[in-house]
Motif scaffolding. Structure first.
Motif, short mmCIF file in Angstrom:
data_model
loop_
_atom_site.label_atom_id
_atom_site.label_comp_id
_atom_site.label_asym_id
_atom_site.label_seq_id
_atom_site.Cartn_x
_atom_site.Cartn_y
_atom_site.Cartn_z
N SER A 1 -8.52 10.51 0.94
CA SER A 1 -9.26 9.28 0.66
C SER A 1 -10.73 9.48 1.02
O SER A 1 -11.05 10.04 2.08
CB SER A 1 -8.69 8.12 1.49
OG SER A 1 -7.33 7.90 1.15
N ASP B 1 -5.97 5.12 0.11
CA ASP B 1 -6.92 4.22 -0.54
C ASP B 1 -6.39 2.79 -0.58
O ASP B 1 -7.13 1.83 -0.29
CB ASP B 1 -7.21 4.70 -1.97
CG ASP B 1 -8.04 5.97 -2.00
OD1 ASP B 1 -8.78 6.23 -1.03
OD2 ASP B 1 -7.93 6.72 -2.99
N GLU B 2 -5.11 2.63 -0.92
CA GLU B 2 -4.52 1.29 -0.99
C GLU B 2 -4.40 0.67 0.40
O GLU B 2 -4.57 -0.54 0.56
CB GLU B 2 -3.15 1.36 -1.67
CG GLU B 2 -3.24 1.71 -3.15
CD GLU B 2 -1.87 1.83 -3.81
OE1 GLU B 2 -0.84 1.61 -3.12
OE2 GLU B 2 -1.81 2.11 -5.02
N ALA C 1 0.86 -1.19 0.00
CA ALA C 1 0.00 0.00 0.00
C ALA C 1 0.89 1.22 0.00
O ALA C 1 1.88 1.28 0.75
CB ALA C 1 -0.92 0.00 1.22
N PHE D 1 -6.21 -2.86 1.30
CA PHE D 1 -5.45 -4.01 1.80
C PHE D 1 -5.92 -4.40 3.19
O PHE D 1 -6.02 -5.59 3.52
CB PHE D 1 -3.96 -3.69 1.80
CG PHE D 1 -3.10 -4.84 2.25
CD1 PHE D 1 -3.05 -6.02 1.52
CD2 PHE D 1 -2.35 -4.76 3.42
CE1 PHE D 1 -2.27 -7.10 1.94
CE2 PHE D 1 -1.57 -5.82 3.85
CZ PHE D 1 -1.53 -7.00 3.10
#
Length: 332
Positions: free
Chosen positions: A248, A143-144, A139, A148
């Motif tokens: 995000s 957002d990542e 990540a 995850f």
């Protein structure tokens, strides 16, 4: 006026005059021996760097040695309790924040103090915060990270997040992140940021929301850890490629920083508080100290009057108590 009333007024005036003379005497003799600066975390962390950067200059302004004492544990509560167990004469001061004085007693029943037992004398730094992660975490932005974390939780392997102890600000922010997103995460407490970073570098824990200094910037540049995002509203100079978490969609408004200041017992005599405030304000205005702290990626605010720092402390107490209540953080 009756003779009795005149006698009472004369005695009252004499008592007030005596108190004024006593206060002046205290101000002139303080400090009369070395001053202990309590740092509520082990050596090597951001708090320790701040204390050791300015202790020599503070000693010069006070006219007595300033001895830095690292005393970690209980999210800073052990050092805070030591201050309260020391005489209220200003010879022991506490370098801390709402983390240790507001949040720690809300989560640890063994800590019997409350934030109102302390008086803030002066602020010294405002510290930006970031999300540091193990270098192999898949990540690179908020957002990542959430994607995850959601996948890992669904597979029965919730992400782990470090803190400097149960009830600490960093524990609070990790739990706040989990609650806002509805994603299960596992808290891993440490006694300070230095051992937490050791386990981040060793990939024993997934991420750590914390303030940082030059040492942590070096860890990132050397590839030992990564920065997934920052907690400011705008990108930070130290990590220009790291987007704010608040960018995000699921984390709008997730904007935080923290600060360090110097505290004494609330019943410390006013002349002593005034003397410490004067010395600490001079330290905060010292160009060399400001440059040294700013080189560590810290913001050094201009010194404020005692009334202003009291308002800052009261406002922060209210803010963090509200967040703690919202995530049902309770003493254990």
């Amino acid at each position: 006026m009756t003779a009795c009333k005149r006698t009472f007024l004369r005695r009252t005036a004499a008592v007030l005059a005596g108190l004024a003379l006593t206060g002046a005497a205290i101000a002139q003799t303080f400090p009369s021996r070395p001053v202990t600066l309590l740092v509520p975390y082990p050596a090597g962390g951001v708090s320790d760097v701040i204390a050791r950067t300015l202790s020599g200059t503070l000693a010069r302004h006070l006219g007595q040695p300033v001895v830095v004492e690292n005393l970690g544990g209980a999210s800073g509560g052990i050092a805070a309790q030591k201050l309260l167990n020391s005489p209220a004469d200003g010879h022991v001061i506490f370098q801390g924040s709402p983390n240790e004085l507001v949040l720690a007693p809300l989560s640890a029943s063994a800590l019997k103090y409350k934030s109102e037992d302390f008086r803030l004398v002066q602020m010294i730094t405002v510290n930006p915060m970031a999300v540091f992660a193990r270098k192999d975490l898949p990540a690179n932005n908020g957002d990542e990270l959430l994607a995850f974390a959601r996948k890992s939780a669904a597979e029965g392997r919730p992400l782990t997040f470090a803190s400097v102890g149960p009830g600490s600000m960093y524990h609070l922010l990790g739990e706040h992140l989990a609650k806002l997103t509805g994603i299960a995460m596992t808290h891993v407490p440490y006694k300070g940021s230095a051992p937490a970073f050791q386990d981040i570098m060793g990939s024993q824990v997934d991420f750590f929301i914390t303030p940082y200094g030059k040492g942590q910037i070096g860890m990132v540049s050397e590839g030992k850890v990564k920065v997934v995002g920052v907690l400011s509203a705008e990108p930070q100079d130290a990590f220009r490629n790291a987007a704010p978490l608040s960018a995000s969609p699921g984390l709008k408004g997730f904007v935080f920083d923290t600060w360090s200041g110097y505290f004494v017992r609330k019943d410390t005599p006013e002349p002593v508080v005034q003397a410490l405030h004067k010395a600490l304000s001079e330290v905060a205005n010292d160009p060399e100290i400001r440059a040294a702290l700013e080189a560590q990626a810290m913001v050094v605010p201009r010194p404020q009057p005692l009334a202003a720092v009291a308002r800052v402390y009261a406002d922060n107490t209210e803010k963090y108590r509200a967040i703690a209540k919202s995530i049902h953080l309770q003493a254990q």
